[in-house]
Design a protein around this motif. Structure first.
Motif, mmCIF file in Angstrom:
data_model
loop_
_atom_site.group_PDB
_atom_site.id
_atom_site.type_symbol
_atom_site.label_atom_id
_atom_site.label_comp_id
_atom_site.label_asym_id
_atom_site.label_seq_id
_atom_site.Cartn_x
_atom_site.Cartn_y
_atom_site.Cartn_z
ATOM 1 N N ASP A 158 -1.049 -0.490 -4.112
ATOM 2 C CA ASP A 158 -0.847 -1.824 -4.272
ATOM 3 C C ASP A 158 -1.917 -2.229 -2.553
ATOM 4 O O ASP A 158 -1.537 -2.000 -1.816
ATOM 5 C CB ASP A 158 0.309 -2.290 -4.299
ATOM 6 C CG ASP A 158 0.344 -3.748 -4.119
ATOM 7 O OD1 ASP A 158 -0.751 -4.179 -4.107
ATOM 8 O OD2 ASP A 158 0.971 -4.338 -4.085
ATOM 9 N N THR A 199 -3.190 -5.588 -1.156
ATOM 10 C CA THR A 199 -3.629 -6.978 -1.209
ATOM 11 C C THR A 199 -3.288 -7.507 0.356
ATOM 12 O O THR A 199 -2.406 -7.013 1.594
ATOM 13 C CB THR A 199 -1.317 -7.513 -1.640
ATOM 14 O OG1 THR A 199 -1.438 -7.233 -3.282
ATOM 15 C CG2 THR A 199 -1.620 -8.890 -1.564
ATOM 16 N N GLY A 238 -5.054 -9.757 -4.526
ATOM 17 C CA GLY A 238 -5.655 -8.606 -5.056
ATOM 18 C C GLY A 238 -6.558 -7.417 -4.790
ATOM 19 O O GLY A 238 -7.879 -8.042 -5.369
#
Length: 214
Positions: A141, A143, A157
Motif C-alpha cells: 500500500d 499512498t 494511491g
C-alpha cells in the motif's frame, strides 16, 4: 479506428451527464442544516450512507420515480447518468472520499457544456511514442497525501513506476490510481482531482497530448 477514437473522446465529456455538465460538488458536512446549494431536500450523513428527506413537491426522483419521504443512499457505483437521484434533467451523484460524504450535481444546461466546441491537442509526433517499462508496487500500500483541486489534502494511491528513455535519458514517473475515475479539473472546477505526487516532474517539455478546451 483512428477516426472513431477522436470522435468518442469529444463525445464523452459532452454527454448530458458528462464531465462538462458538473456544476457542483457539495460536501454534506459543510452544510449542518442539510440544505445543499440549489438542491431540494435535506441531506444528512448516517454512518456508512446518506439519508435524504424530501417532499414530493420538491421535484426529486429516486430510481426514476417521484420521491417523497425518507431514503437511505450509499455511494453511486456507476456513471453519473445512472445516478439514482435526479432533479429534472439534473443527476445528483452520491459519493464518499475518505469517509466524507458528498453530492455531485450534473446539469446538462451547464455553461461549460453549452460552450464546448472541442479539445485542442498538439499534432501527433512519433517522437513522443516511446516504449516503457511498468513495475507495479504489487500488494504494497503506497499512498501519499497530496493537495486536490478543491484545496483539500487527500490520500493518493500509487500503483507502480513507469520508466522510459527519451532523447537518450532514462526517466521515470509514478503511476497513480485515481480511485473514482473522475476526469481532471480542466473540464469543471468542481472535480476534486489530485495534484501530481512528489517527484512526478520532468525537466523536459513534452509537446504532446491534449492542451486546452475550445
Amino acid at each position: 479506428m483512428r477516426l472513431l477514437l477522436p470522435l468518442r473522446r469529444l463525445l464523452t465529456p459532452s454527454r448530458r451527464a458528462g464531465s462538462l455538465a458538473l456544476v457542483g460538488t457539495h460536501w454534506i458536512s459543510d452544510y449542518p442544516d442539510g440544505r445543499l446549494p440549489d438542491i431540494p431536500g435535506v441531506w444528512r450523513t448516517d454512518g456508512d450512507g446518506v439519508v435524504l428527506i424530501a417532499a414530493e413537491t420538491d421535484g426529486l426522483t429516486v430510481g426514476e420515480r417521484p420521491f417523497g419521504g425518507e431514503v437511505r443512499l450509499t455511494a453511486d457505483p456507476g456513471p453519473a447518468d445512472r445516478a439514482r437521484v435526479a432533479y429534472g434533467a439534473r443527476r445528483l451523484v452520491v459519493l464518499v472520499r475518505e469517509g466524507v460524504w458528498g453530492v455531485r450535481d450534473y446539469d446538462p444546461q451547464s455553461p461549460a457544456r453549452r460552450a464546448f466546441r472541442g479539445l485542442r491537442a498538439t499534432p501527433y509526433d512519433p517522437r513522443w511514442a516511446v516504449p516503457g517499462r511498468f513495475m507495479p508496487y504489487g500488494t504494497v500500500d503506497r499512498t501519499v497525501r497530496v493537495p486536490n483541486a478543491d484545496g483539500r489534502e487527500r490520500g493518493l494511491g500509487l500503483g507502480g513506476e513507469l520508466s522510459f528513455e527519451l532523447d537518450g535519458r532514462e526517466l521515470s514517473l509514478q503511476v497513480t490510481v485515481q480511485q473514482d475515475g473522475s476526469p481532471w479539473a480542466v473540464f469543471a472546477d468542481h472535480f476534486v482531482c489530485p495534484f501530481p505526487p512528489p517527484g512526478n516532474a520532468l525537466d523536459v517539455a513534452i509537446a504532446a497530448g491534449e492542451r486546452t478546451l475550445e
